[in-house]
Motif scaffolding. Structure first.
Motif, PDB file in Angstrom:
ATOM      1  N   VAL A 122      -3.836 -84.782  37.161  1.00  0.00           N
ATOM      2  CA  VAL A 122      -4.273 -86.028  37.793  1.00  0.00           C
ATOM      3  C   VAL A 122      -3.266 -86.471  38.849  1.00  0.00           C
ATOM      4  O   VAL A 122      -3.644 -86.918  39.942  1.00  0.00           O
ATOM      5  CB  VAL A 122      -4.483 -87.120  36.729  1.00  0.00           C
ATOM      6  CG1 VAL A 122      -4.784 -88.468  37.394  1.00  0.00           C
ATOM      7  CG2 VAL A 122      -5.615 -86.740  35.789  1.00  0.00           C
ATOM      8  N   THR A 135      -3.535 -84.037  42.039  1.00  0.00           N
ATOM      9  CA  THR A 135      -4.734 -84.264  42.847  1.00  0.00           C
ATOM     10  C   THR A 135      -4.659 -85.614  43.544  1.00  0.00           C
ATOM     11  O   THR A 135      -5.147 -85.770  44.669  1.00  0.00           O
ATOM     12  CB  THR A 135      -6.003 -84.183  41.984  1.00  0.00           C
ATOM     13  OG1 THR A 135      -5.873 -85.044  40.852  1.00  0.00           O
ATOM     14  CG2 THR A 135      -6.246 -82.765  41.521  1.00  0.00           C
ATOM     15  N   GLY A 136      -4.038 -86.598  42.886  1.00  0.00           N
ATOM     16  CA  GLY A 136      -3.883 -87.900  43.520  1.00  0.00           C
ATOM     17  C   GLY A 136      -2.984 -87.855  44.734  1.00  0.00           C
ATOM     18  O   GLY A 136      -3.190 -88.606  45.703  1.00  0.00           O
ATOM     19  N   ARG A 137      -1.994 -86.969  44.693  1.00  0.00           N
ATOM     20  CA  ARG A 137      -1.072 -86.834  45.834  1.00  0.00           C
ATOM     21  C   ARG A 137      -1.550 -85.817  46.853  1.00  0.00           C
ATOM     22  O   ARG A 137      -0.890 -85.600  47.871  1.00  0.00           O
ATOM     23  CB  ARG A 137       0.320 -86.440  45.326  1.00  0.00           C
ATOM     24  CG  ARG A 137       1.004 -87.492  44.453  1.00  0.00           C
ATOM     25  CD  ARG A 137       2.452 -87.131  44.182  1.00  0.00           C
ATOM     26  NE  ARG A 137       2.590 -85.897  43.431  1.00  0.00           N
ATOM     27  CZ  ARG A 137       2.807 -85.824  42.120  1.00  0.00           C
ATOM     28  NH1 ARG A 137       2.875 -86.948  41.410  1.00  0.00           N
ATOM     29  NH2 ARG A 137       2.939 -84.664  41.493  1.00  0.00           N
ATOM     30  N   VAL A 180      -6.666 -92.463  36.937  1.00  0.00           N
ATOM     31  CA  VAL A 180      -7.497 -91.665  37.828  1.00  0.00           C
ATOM     32  C   VAL A 180      -7.541 -92.297  39.210  1.00  0.00           C
ATOM     33  O   VAL A 180      -7.137 -93.441  39.419  1.00  0.00           O
ATOM     34  CB  VAL A 180      -8.922 -91.503  37.258  1.00  0.00           C
ATOM     35  CG1 VAL A 180      -8.887 -90.680  35.986  1.00  0.00           C
ATOM     36  CG2 VAL A 180      -9.571 -92.853  37.010  1.00  0.00           C
ATOM     37  N   HIS A 181      -8.054 -91.546  40.170  1.00  0.00           N
ATOM     38  CA  HIS A 181      -8.039 -91.960  41.564  1.00  0.00           C
ATOM     39  C   HIS A 181      -9.346 -91.575  42.232  1.00  0.00           C
ATOM     40  O   HIS A 181     -10.125 -90.753  41.703  1.00  0.00           O
ATOM     41  CB  HIS A 181      -6.871 -91.307  42.293  1.00  0.00           C
ATOM     42  CG  HIS A 181      -6.815 -89.814  42.098  1.00  0.00           C
ATOM     43  ND1 HIS A 181      -7.577 -88.930  42.820  1.00  0.00           N
ATOM     44  CD2 HIS A 181      -6.109 -89.051  41.210  1.00  0.00           C
ATOM     45  CE1 HIS A 181      -7.335 -87.695  42.411  1.00  0.00           C
ATOM     46  NE2 HIS A 181      -6.450 -87.732  41.425  1.00  0.00           N
ATOM     47  N   THR A 219     -11.326 -83.497  43.527  1.00  0.00           N
ATOM     48  CA  THR A 219     -10.993 -84.787  44.149  1.00  0.00           C
ATOM     49  C   THR A 219     -12.118 -85.226  45.066  1.00  0.00           C
ATOM     50  O   THR A 219     -11.967 -85.254  46.297  1.00  0.00           O
ATOM     51  CB  THR A 219      -9.672 -84.697  44.941  1.00  0.00           C
ATOM     52  OG1 THR A 219      -9.749 -83.587  45.853  1.00  0.00           O
ATOM     53  CG2 THR A 219      -8.490 -84.494  44.021  1.00  0.00           C
TER      54      THR A 219
END
Length: 414
Positions: free
Chosen positions: A185, A188-190, A245-246, A226
């Motif tokens: 998580v 993928t967020g970055r 999560v994002h 993503t």
């Protein structure tokens, strides 16, 4: 396999398969008129329960060995809720087994439990030769394209990422593969490429060539994981880990409701149980330091049993037993099920690992205390990844409902 199942799940480890069962249970109870009818059905032993959950001949052979001490029987698996045909019609589970015998043995046991719940389980070899992955991909292609929802247990898996190139489903579900979910998580967020936290560069020129050749597949998988808001594709994360999560991701908490409904509550012993880790096998922790830490924890907490991780080597476990007098137990199912069915110690001590997040859910209301001993930075090997120290500390710091052992306990072990 018939192409009727609307949801296709891919698992490569026993824990992933357990979490697919947890997700399916949560999905069914949360959906009005859900795929599997769960209410009003009396508990009754399933086929595996009536056989004492004995391993199949293949599983028994794979689990054979002097290091495989410990109970081989499980508590009753519980009811086969709802109609088996309806269960199988909406979820099919495909097992992509690793090559190590312990994992394969546990996977066969978990596959039996899944079939007991009425789901179809397919065993698809995808390793063991250069052509094996491509043969498996060809065998699975039709069902992958037809599925309306795909569930995966290891987003870092290259084979899973390769399968995603065939996926047409708008909905993707990622179930826990342990603490790796936290890194998944975050990465993928970055917008970073997906790399396991303990992995370091290597392989020389051939390794770099393979990475370059695989880069388009990895990038495609990252995009699938993503999704942008409003694009129609959905990604759900089903996790016991402390993740945020994002984007268009959604989060559903895995509270191990299926496990609690099928097993236990356990009988508690007066002793303390230690939980092993594969940090030595992954090259993160020095073997001698680990042995010292286990010896210190054994003496301080009066531990009598050591539940081995399925990847721990027989040589390492033999050395631990000789140095500490601990009874080495090779669990034949994921530890959450072993602990829930009991008997289990009133205190369970673990190093930073998945179980410090999952056991408090699985053992809620039982009176068992879960304690975590952090990894002293001095234990790390010279080849440990730069992320190892902060990642392991984060696993400990974010665990809920656990007792954190004093820092001097860890230091004394060194």
């Amino acid at each position: 396999m018939t192409p009727s199942a609307s949801t296709l799940a891919f698992v490569e480890s026993p824990v992933q398969l357990l979490n697919v069962l947890e997700w399916a249970y949560a999905e069914a109870v949360s959906t009005p008129g859900g795929a599997v009818r769960l209410d009003g059905v009396p508990r009754q032993p399933g086929p595996l329960a009536s056989r004492g959950l004995r391993p199949s001949p293949d599983a028994a052979a794979e689990n054979a060995g002097p290091e495989n001490a410990g109970p081989q029987d499980a508590a009753p698996a519980g009811a086969r809720f709802g109609d088996a045909a309806r269960a199988a019609s909406w979820l099919r589970i495909v097992v992509l087994p690793p090559t190590d015998p312990m994992s394969r043995g546990q996977l066969r046991r978990m596959a039996g439990l899944a079939r007991d719940e009425g789901y179809e389980v397919a065993w698809q070899e995808a390793r063991g030769g250069r052509l094996a992955p491509f043969k498996a991909l060809a065998a699975l292609a039709r069902d992958v394209r037809a599925a309306r929802r795909v569930v995966v247990g290891d987003p870092f898996s290259r084979y899973v990422q390769l399968l995603l190139t065939l996926v047409r489903a708008e909905e993707l579900v990622v179930v826990d593969d342990g603490t790796a979910t936290m890194e998944f998580v975050a990465q993928t967020g970055r917008g970073e490429r997906l790399v396991r936290w303990h992995r370091v560069g290597g392989g020389g020129l051939p390794g770099r060539v393979r990475e370059l050749a695989y880069a388009p597949v990895s990038a495609g998988a990252r995009r699938r994981f993503t999704p942008a808001a409003g694009k129609g594709r959905r990604v759900e994360v089903f996790s016991s880990m402390p993740v945020t999560v994002h984007g268009a991701m959604t989060l559903r908490v895995n509270e191990f409701a299926w496990t609690r409904s099928r097993f236990g509550p356990p009988r508690l012993t007066k002793g303390t149980d230690l939980v092993g880790t594969s940090l030595v096998e992954t090259g993160v922790v020095d073997p001698a330091r680990y042995l010292d830490a286990v010896r210190a924890l054994t003496l301080e907490h009066g531990a009598t049993r050591y539940f081995a991780h399925r990847r721990e080597s027989a040589e390492k476990l033999r050395a631990l037993s000789e140095a500490t007098g601990l009874e080495i137990v090779r669990p034949d199912l994921p530890l959450e099920l072993i602990a829930r069915r009991g008997p289990v110690g009133r205190t369970i001590v673990s190093f930073p690992s998945t179980v410090v997040h999952t056991l408090p859910y699985a053992l809620t209301g039982t009176g068992v205390t879960v304690a975590v001993c952090n990894v002293d930075p001095a234990w790390l090997t010279g080849s440990a990844s730069p992320r190892a120290r902060s990642f392991l500390a984060g696993v400990t710091e974010t665990a809920r409902d656990v007792h954190r052992l004093p820092a001097q306990t860890a230091s004394a072990a060194g």
